[in-house]
Design an enzyme around this catalytic site. Structure first.
Site, short mmCIF file in Angstrom:
data_model
loop_
_atom_site.label_atom_id
_atom_site.label_comp_id
_atom_site.label_asym_id
_atom_site.label_seq_id
_atom_site.Cartn_x
_atom_site.Cartn_y
_atom_site.Cartn_z
CG ASP A 1 -2.24 0.63 1.04
OD1 ASP A 1 -2.36 1.45 0.12
OD2 ASP A 1 -3.17 0.32 1.82
CG ASP B 1 -9.38 2.35 -1.00
OD1 ASP B 1 -8.88 1.25 -1.27
OD2 ASP B 1 -8.88 3.14 -0.18
C1 DGJ Z 1 -5.91 1.78 1.78
C2 DGJ Z 1 -6.27 0.62 0.88
O1 DGJ Z 1 -6.65 1.08 -0.37
C3 DGJ Z 1 -7.32 -0.23 1.56
O2 DGJ Z 1 -7.73 -1.26 0.70
C4 DGJ Z 1 -6.75 -0.76 2.85
O3 DGJ Z 1 -5.69 -1.65 2.57
C5 DGJ Z 1 -6.28 0.38 3.71
N1 DGJ Z 1 -5.40 1.27 3.01
C6 DGJ Z 1 -5.59 -0.13 4.93
O4 DGJ Z 1 -5.10 0.86 5.71
#
Ligand code: DGJ
Length: 692
Positions: A439, A496
């Protein structure tokens, strides 16, 4: 004058290299027949002179030079170490033509050498172009464009991309006009807002027909694009790193690879070239012959609230639905109870996991699933041992505005990379983990190409040490998607937003570049966490099944009926994923703007599946026919709806697709199209087709 031609699939680029001065592109378009007189092409492209012009037209070379009175943006801005602008005049020094073409030019007095590299892929149809600058003494390089290409004259507009968190890949159409359309992304990462690409559709081009030229800049650190119409009407396109990316003096600079596509079959022709090139040339798969496993990701089920009992119960449900890879998301490491602490300390949280992760991993394995783990390696929270022990590893000043409460680490620092490698590698070495979700949840405090290079280096080192591990690039969803990061990773978390309606649109536009097998897509919770909308399980499941499928809700919320539907769609995905992995995604031209539709077409043309999503309320009452594409006009196909159980009670008529397979020629399917049964908004038809 020497001429070079580069042929890739349906496109040809011709370069003309004079004895003195830099080469220029005399032709970029449809494939030229063998034996074409390249000199005649260059001569035919020469433009006239009249009042108000110089006595000779400075060429749009692969790197236009200020020294040649070029009337537009130069392709190179270079200064001596003390800041004095340099105006090199390059002369040819070397040419190499093997698999790739490399043309080198030097200004001996200034000690500068410019090299243009081109390679052409006959199968994917992509030409890759890159520029490098070498200097005998350190110089400051403010701008270095990948090889400059001419913009097509019959394009009235250009398409580039904007976007935001939870709504990535928004095409932006801008009319061509005198002057510059510039993108300059100084956020230090690719960004939700700046997917680095440009498509130039010729007048009348649609998804399925007409001519288009397209470019993608394969770099994860932010790009600069200049699309310029010169005073004389010629057009030039430059792509390079964002301004300020290489602030320090150096002796070697290079652009990222620029991926070049051309199509005479609409936007789809370019899209298919990009999809294939990414899938078959850029990505290296740890296990190329393993089917894309159905994911379960626990983020939207439990967030930071980890417990072995809840997660084992969730794993039991997930596997029953068809999940094959279980991904433990954020929250597993030291004191990470919310998003304010602990990034940088990659040790297992003993409070949540007194016996470590092994009991969960063992349980996941006993169910027949593999295990994946979340990291955010390039970031640190102030409240972490790493920040306390190494404040010097933080990029930028301590009093900078934070992003999600976190700092960015200085990835150019080799000691930091060593530390991150050791921490991550030791978790991988001591656990049976075959997947990382990597991430990156904030923009950088400043733009710096060294940051991107450092991240690529860490990824490479981890991959060398753990070649069996697959890596997903996530950056608050789709904040870091480009062919640069995908040289080092194999999947992207597109957004997301698990809202199927939003996702349908994002997937559609991302398919201009991304094949299905790299594009993660999950079935979210009944009440979508990012939009608050509620969608049927069928709509959510089928939209996820369009790409690399997964689940990201608490499966304990599913009713029996919902679980049965999800299990059925997942089984369909598994039965079809192998041929879909190498399929082309062809975007369909829908007569009804409320319909977002695509056709995934098998590599051998023997089968296809159409996903026709209702993304809104149609203005007319009866569904307009949907025309297919890319079929053999003279062949015969059977088509049938795969999800007849989704038929609405509001459909009262008898369109023949409702009651069973139809047999039609490719010509009919492509010219007349198919009449779909009436459907409500936020639903999707799945139509399977087989060639007889
Ligand atoms: C942002 C990501 O896009 C989410 O899917 C998740 O992994 C969160 N971070 C976790 O903090």
């Amino acid at each position: 004058m020497t001429h070079y031609r580069l042929d890739a699939g349906r496109q040809t680029i011709v370069l003309a290299a004079p004895a003195n001065g830099l080469p220029h592109c005399t032709y970029w378009g449809a494939r030229l027949p063998d034996g074409t007189d390249l000199g005649a092409i260059a001569a035919a492209a020469e433009i006239d002179l009249t009042g108000g012009m110089l006595d000779a037209n400075p060429l749009v070379t692969l790197c236009p030079q200020t020294a040649s009175a070029f009337p537009g943006q130069p392709g190179l801005d270079v200064r001596s170490k003390d800041g004095t602008p340099l105006r090199p005049v390059f002369a040819q020094t070397a040419t190499k033509r093997a698999e790739a073409l490399a043309l080198s030019y030097a200004d001996a007095a200034l000690g500068l050498t410019l090299t243009f590299k081109f390679s052409a892929d006959a199968e994917t149809g992509i030409i890759t172009a890159q520029t490098a600058l070498d200097a005998t003494q350190p110089v400051l390089c403010d701008w270095l464009s990948a090889p400059t290409l001419p913009g097509p004259q019959l394009a009235d507009e250009m398409i580039d991309f904007a976007g935001r968190w939870c709504d990535e890949f928004q095409p932006v159409r801008t009319p061509w006009a005198a002057g510059i359309r510039a993108r300059d992304n100084r956020t230090g990462r690719t960004g939700h807002e700046h997917f680095p690409a440009l498509i130039m559709p010729a007048r009348g081009c649609t998804n399925t027909g007409g001519e288009a030229h397209a470019l993608h800049y394969g770099w994860s650190g932010g790009h600069r694009m200049i699309a310029e119409e010169l005073p004389d009407g010629r057009r030039q396109i430059q792509f390079g790193h964002a301004s300020g990316s290489d602030p320090l003096p150096g002796t070697h600079f290079e652009s990222a690879p620029l991926y070049v596509a051309y199509s005479d079959t609409g936007l789809n022709g370019c899209a298919v070239s990009f999809q294939r090139h990414l899938r078959d040339r850029i990505i290296t798969w740890p296990q190329p012959n393993t089917p894309r496993p159905v994911h379960y990701n626990c983020w939207e089920a439990i967030y930071f609230d980890h417990s072995l009992s809840a997660l084992t119960a969730i794993a039991d449900r997930a596997v029953a639905l068809g999940a094959e890879r279980f991904v433990l998301d954020d929250g597993w490491f030291k004191a990470r109870n919310d998003d304010t602490t602990s990034l940088g300390d990659w040790t297992i949280d003993a409070a949540k996991w007194p016996d470590g992760l092994t009991p969960l991993i063992d349980h996941v394995h006993s169910l027949g699933m593999t295990f994946g783990l979340w990291f955010e390696p390039e970031m640190v929270n102030a409240d972490s041992d790493m920040a306390r022990n190494h404040p010097d590893w933080i990029l930028g000043p301590m009093d900078q505005p934070l992003g999600r409460g976190q700092y960015v680490l200085d990835m150019a620092n080799a000691d930091l990379r060593e530390n991150l490698f050791d921490q991550i590698s030791s978790i991988l070495a001591s656990h049976d983990i075959e997947y990382i979700k990597w991430d990156h949840n904030r923009v950088l405090p400043r733009n710096d190409a060294a940051q991107t290079r450092g991240t690529y280096a860490l990824l490479d080192r981890l991959r060398t040490a753990h070649p069996e591990v697959e890596i997903e690039s996530c950056a608050s969803g789709g904040g870091r998607i480009d062919f640069g990061i995908l040289k080092h990773t194999q999947r992207v978390w597109l957004s997301d937003s698990n809202d199927a309606l939003t996702r349908l649109r994002i997937q559609h536009d991302a398919a201009l570049f991304l094949p299905s097998c790299v594009t993660g897509s999950h079935v979210g919770p009944r009440h979508c966490h990012t939009t608050g909308r509620v969608h049927s399980i069928s709509f959510r499941a089928w939209v996820a099944a369009q790409r690399h499928m997964g689940f990201e809700m608490d499966p304990r919320e599913l009713t029996q009926e919902e679980a049965a539907t999800l299990t059925r769609v997942t089984a369909w995905y598994k039965a079809n994923r192998d041929w879909m992995r190498s399929a082309d995604i062809l975007r369909l031209e829908s007569a009804d703007p409320a319909i977002i539709a695509e056709q995934q077409q098998a590599a051998d043309g023997t089968r296809f599946v159409v996903f026709a999503g209702h993304a809104g309320t149609s203005t007319q009452i009866a569904p307009r026919p949907l025309r297919l594409t890319g079929l053999d006009a003279d062949a015969t196909y059977t088509i049938d709806i795969a999800n007849k159980d989704d038929l609405s009670t509001l459909s009262r008529g008898t369109p023949s697709l409702k009651s069973g397979p139809l047999t039609l020629t490719g010509r009919t399917l492509m010219s007349q199209g198919i009449a779909l049964p009436y459907a409500v908004p936020d639903s999707i038809w799945i139509i399977e087709g087989h060639r007889l």
